[in-house]
Design a protein around this motif. Structure first.
Motif, PDB file in Angstrom:
ATOM      1  N   ILE A  13      -3.891   2.232   9.884  1.00 35.11           N
ATOM      2  CA  ILE A  13      -3.718   1.519   8.620  1.00 35.11           C
ATOM      3  C   ILE A  13      -4.901   1.787   7.701  1.00 35.11           C
ATOM      4  O   ILE A  13      -4.746   2.188   6.551  1.00 35.11           O
ATOM      5  CB  ILE A  13      -3.590   0.004   8.872  1.00 35.11           C
ATOM      6  CG1 ILE A  13      -2.273  -0.325   9.559  1.00 35.11           C
ATOM      7  CG2 ILE A  13      -3.706  -0.773   7.565  1.00 35.11           C
ATOM      8  CD1 ILE A  13      -2.201  -1.751  10.100  1.00 35.11           C
ATOM      9  N   LYS A 393       2.979   6.693   5.519  1.00 35.24           N
ATOM     10  CA  LYS A 393       2.233   5.510   5.109  1.00 35.24           C
ATOM     11  C   LYS A 393       2.494   4.347   6.055  1.00 35.24           C
ATOM     12  O   LYS A 393       3.605   3.884   6.199  1.00 35.24           O
ATOM     13  CB  LYS A 393       2.618   5.126   3.688  1.00 35.24           C
ATOM     14  CG  LYS A 393       1.945   6.017   2.667  1.00 35.24           C
ATOM     15  CD  LYS A 393       2.442   5.725   1.269  1.00 35.24           C
ATOM     16  CE  LYS A 393       2.172   6.909   0.361  1.00 35.24           C
ATOM     17  NZ  LYS A 393       3.090   6.975  -0.771  1.00 35.24           N
ATOM     18  N   THR A 394       1.454   3.902   6.675  1.00 36.12           N
ATOM     19  CA  THR A 394       1.564   2.730   7.534  1.00 36.12           C
ATOM     20  C   THR A 394       1.185   1.524   6.690  1.00 36.12           C
ATOM     21  O   THR A 394       0.074   1.425   6.199  1.00 36.12           O
ATOM     22  CB  THR A 394       0.589   2.840   8.717  1.00 36.12           C
ATOM     23  OG1 THR A 394       0.749   4.111   9.306  1.00 36.12           O
ATOM     24  CG2 THR A 394       0.857   1.768   9.738  1.00 36.12           C
ATOM     25  N   ARG A 395       2.135   0.645   6.519  1.00 39.10           N
ATOM     26  CA  ARG A 395       1.863  -0.499   5.656  1.00 39.10           C
ATOM     27  C   ARG A 395       2.144  -1.801   6.372  1.00 39.10           C
ATOM     28  O   ARG A 395       2.995  -1.878   7.241  1.00 39.10           O
ATOM     29  CB  ARG A 395       2.735  -0.435   4.402  1.00 39.10           C
ATOM     30  CG  ARG A 395       2.273   0.614   3.431  1.00 39.10           C
ATOM     31  CD  ARG A 395       2.830   0.341   2.083  1.00 39.10           C
ATOM     32  NE  ARG A 395       4.268   0.037   2.169  1.00 39.10           N
ATOM     33  CZ  ARG A 395       4.994  -0.207   1.114  1.00 39.10           C
ATOM     34  NH1 ARG A 395       4.458  -0.226  -0.084  1.00 39.10           N
ATOM     35  NH2 ARG A 395       6.259  -0.449   1.244  1.00 39.10           N
TER      36      ARG A 395
END
Lengths: 399, 399
Positions: A13, A393-395
């Motif tokens: 993240i 994208k790690t959200r």
DNA sequence: CTTTGTTTGTCCATAGGATAAACAAAGTTT
DNA sequence: AAACTTTGTTTATCCTATGGACAAACAAAG
């Protein structure tokens, strides 16, 4: 199995956050990355060093001091790899080679003369190969190929149906994967355009955006929270075939009175043909059929009949937009595609119509704009799809 | 400032995952929670113990052995607190008191005789107070109040406009917060119904669902990835005022030929009034005006005129659904509201229409169902909104 | 040239959480 | 009775973020 958290996730993240900060704000110092992200100095330092090791970031010399030690300037490494973006149209393949920032390095165009699937596929392949040959040495090479396609694609990249090309059930993604062995992303043209506008165009600052691509048909790309909305099987956004006139004529799609028969380029040109003086105008311009270029030119010259046509089409576009706005409440509607060249002659009737038919929305921050990227929206969007699958994208979402 | 990760976030994520697992699968052992979540035994043990301390979970005795040590059975503690769900309609306030699982403990109904804002607010307040008085001792008390409202609400819980109630710009959320000092969640009725169907009804297993509430108007609630889609300012889902007939009559909303004038209860009853034998039928039933109950009864009895009416309305509903389906590509469409009682007389014409007008979707897993929760969809959805803000879900998304 | 204060970036000790493995408890099976 | 299983706890270890100390590099003021 649910997604759970551990230390690796935390790092992933934060690494994504740091890279995004550098990508968006470069040139930037480690200290400023701290301020933007809220992360600790040590954390940023550590993550930046790993990003340096993986070549996604590089350092230039020292920057300007602001009263203390000079910062070390960090840059996003555009050249760590390349992406290819393709806009496959009925009569033309446009393709670009970009760096990882979406800057166009090379472009090529291949006219299409037939609908033949094998012919088009060959040309597509050659077009891509031509661009690949232009790449220089880089750590990651071509990271993926994004394609905007004029038809309905399922979520595995199969062409289900492409009316204009007369294709049906073509496993395009599988075919390309076999030939190129890198990630392939295929979405319909409007959706890819929406991605392009969000990354590089007017949609940069809007979370919920609606991109309406008006060519001979109408397609829409829906951005929700800066992400493409796909729907259950990837068929969302087919607004061109929503009902505009319940008493209208049957469409090949099975529906009746579809919006795109009232608000796209095709009906505009069809009606233009009926103008009294069109024959003379065509002669004068040396054309056999009216096209957008001619109509815009005539409108510029003060041709009231043409202006009236644009106004009518604009109203019809506005009616459809009002409907979409009521359903989706976007903060921004971007009109793109071939029709966008007539911005000046459409904007008034469109906004007037929306103002009247969806006043609540119009009064509350709704913006309607025309694409400034032109046909680049699609190729750039396609390239950016290829890029973004690299930087998955790690959200974290909290609801 | 971007959302970054640290150890506390990890714990929050995993605690949520564990609680969700227990909530959904209770009775369940710690060992099974491990299997479901993929978390380590020690982690689960630790988190469960914290959940025990905070009273959200409790242990019952040992369970059945499956060849080894008996498991300790964990239960979600429904009674750790209460929630209140309200359906505020034009002529009626329905409210329920539920436990944290959404089981109805108590309900009350208050008829409304006027549109007076102060009068309605007083009755709403009394209704809530009445339910609050029924709560027993619990660790968390009433954790929140959810309200389904017949009008447009912004994202701060202000009523912008409620045509049927003739309200405008009422800060309902603020007023209730002042009076009750607990979290208040106000959404329009359709959106709340969608939440109810997703939590407790047919939508349990669908990520992308569209709930269509058909009463005198038509509203829609859009579920994307099991979450309510709100749009930029919270005005999404106003499908009832999308254009159905471009040549139709002006609507008070500023638009023309709105869908709800062709596909909701009001036009159905209006047309029923024109039936040849309606006067006799009303006399026989002892009613002054036709209502859904009467029409359904007549259809049951074989009244062909009424059946024809339903069929026509069904077609109109189907046309609107086709449009929505093409735009949003949900996997499930649920029809709720008063109109849903006529399921039997509508279903054929609706599905036929959608099958014809959005065949691609119909052939690809699209399901159209009628709500089984009836008016409980709204009160239960409202209560579940109140509950879910307590268990804020921390989720990780990877795109 | 000196002093003072600021900015930048690194380093290190610490804290908190997940994990694997060992262990204990309580069963069942042979 | 012995061996194996299952469940749940405990312990040692690993990993990452954090805060603070520290050093380096600089600007501004004297």
């Amino acid at each position: 199995m649910a997604v759970t958290g551990d230390q690796f996730l935390v790092k992933e993240i934060n690494k994504t956050v740091v890279l995004e900060a550098i990508r968006r704000h470069a040139p930037i110092s480690r200290a400023d990355v701290c301020k933007i992200t809220g992360l600790n100095k040590g954390t940023v330092s550590n993550l930046v060093n790993e990003l340096l090791d993986s070549h996604f970031v590089y350092e230039t010399g020292p920057g300007e001091s602001s009263g203390g030690r000079k910062p070390v300037i960090l840059m996003f490494n555009n050249w760590a790899g390349f992406a290819i973006g393709v806009n496959l149209k009925v009569d033309l393949i446009s393709a670009v080679l970009t760096d990882l920032q979406g800057n166009i390095i090379e472009r090529n165009e291949t006219p299409l003369l037939t609908n033949s699937q094998s012919d088009i596929y060959q040309k597509l392949k050659q077009s891509i190969e031509g661009l690949m040959a232009k790449t220089s040495e880089s750590p990651y090479g071509v990271v993926g190929i994004g394609i905007g396609f004029p038809g309905t694609i399922d979520d595995e990249g199969n062409v289900l149906i492409a009316p204009t090309l007369k294709w049906k059930n073509v496993p395009l993604q599988t075919m390309l994967e076999r030939d190129f062995s890198i990630p392939i992303i295929i979405y319909n043209e409007a959706r890819v355009g929406a991605q392009g506008e969000t990354e590089f165009g007017l949609g940069k600052n809007s979370a919920n955006m609606l991109y309406i691509s008006i060519d001979n048909g109408i397609g829409t790309g829906i951005m929700i929270d800066k992400e493409l909305y796909k729907g259950h099987l990837g068929f969302s956004g087919e607004a061109g075939h929503t009902t505009f006139d319940i008493n209208g004529e049957p469409c090949e799609c099975g529906n009746v009175g579809c919006w795109q028969h009232y608000a796209s380029v095709r009906p505009l040109l069809k009606q233009a043909l009926l103008l009294e003086d069109m024959k003379e105008q065509l002669l004068r311009a040396g054309k056999s059929q009216p096209d957008m270029e001619l109509l815009v030119q005539l409108a510029e010259e003060g041709h009231m009949g043409v202006r009236q046509l644009f106004s009518t089409i604009g109203t019809n576009i506005g009616i459809g937009i009002s409907n979409l706005v009521r359903i989706l409440n976007p903060e921004l509607v971007i009109i793109g595609g071939l029709m966008a060249v007539a911005e000046r002659w459409l904007i008034d009737s469109i906004t007037e119509t929306v103002k009247q038919r969806a006043s609540l929305y119009y009064e509350h921050e709704l913006e309607i704009r025309f694409s400034q990227l032109g046909s680049d929206a699609t190729v750039l969007g396609a390239a950016s799809l290829a890029i973004s699958q690299l930087f998955k994208k790690t959200r974290v979402t909290v609801n």
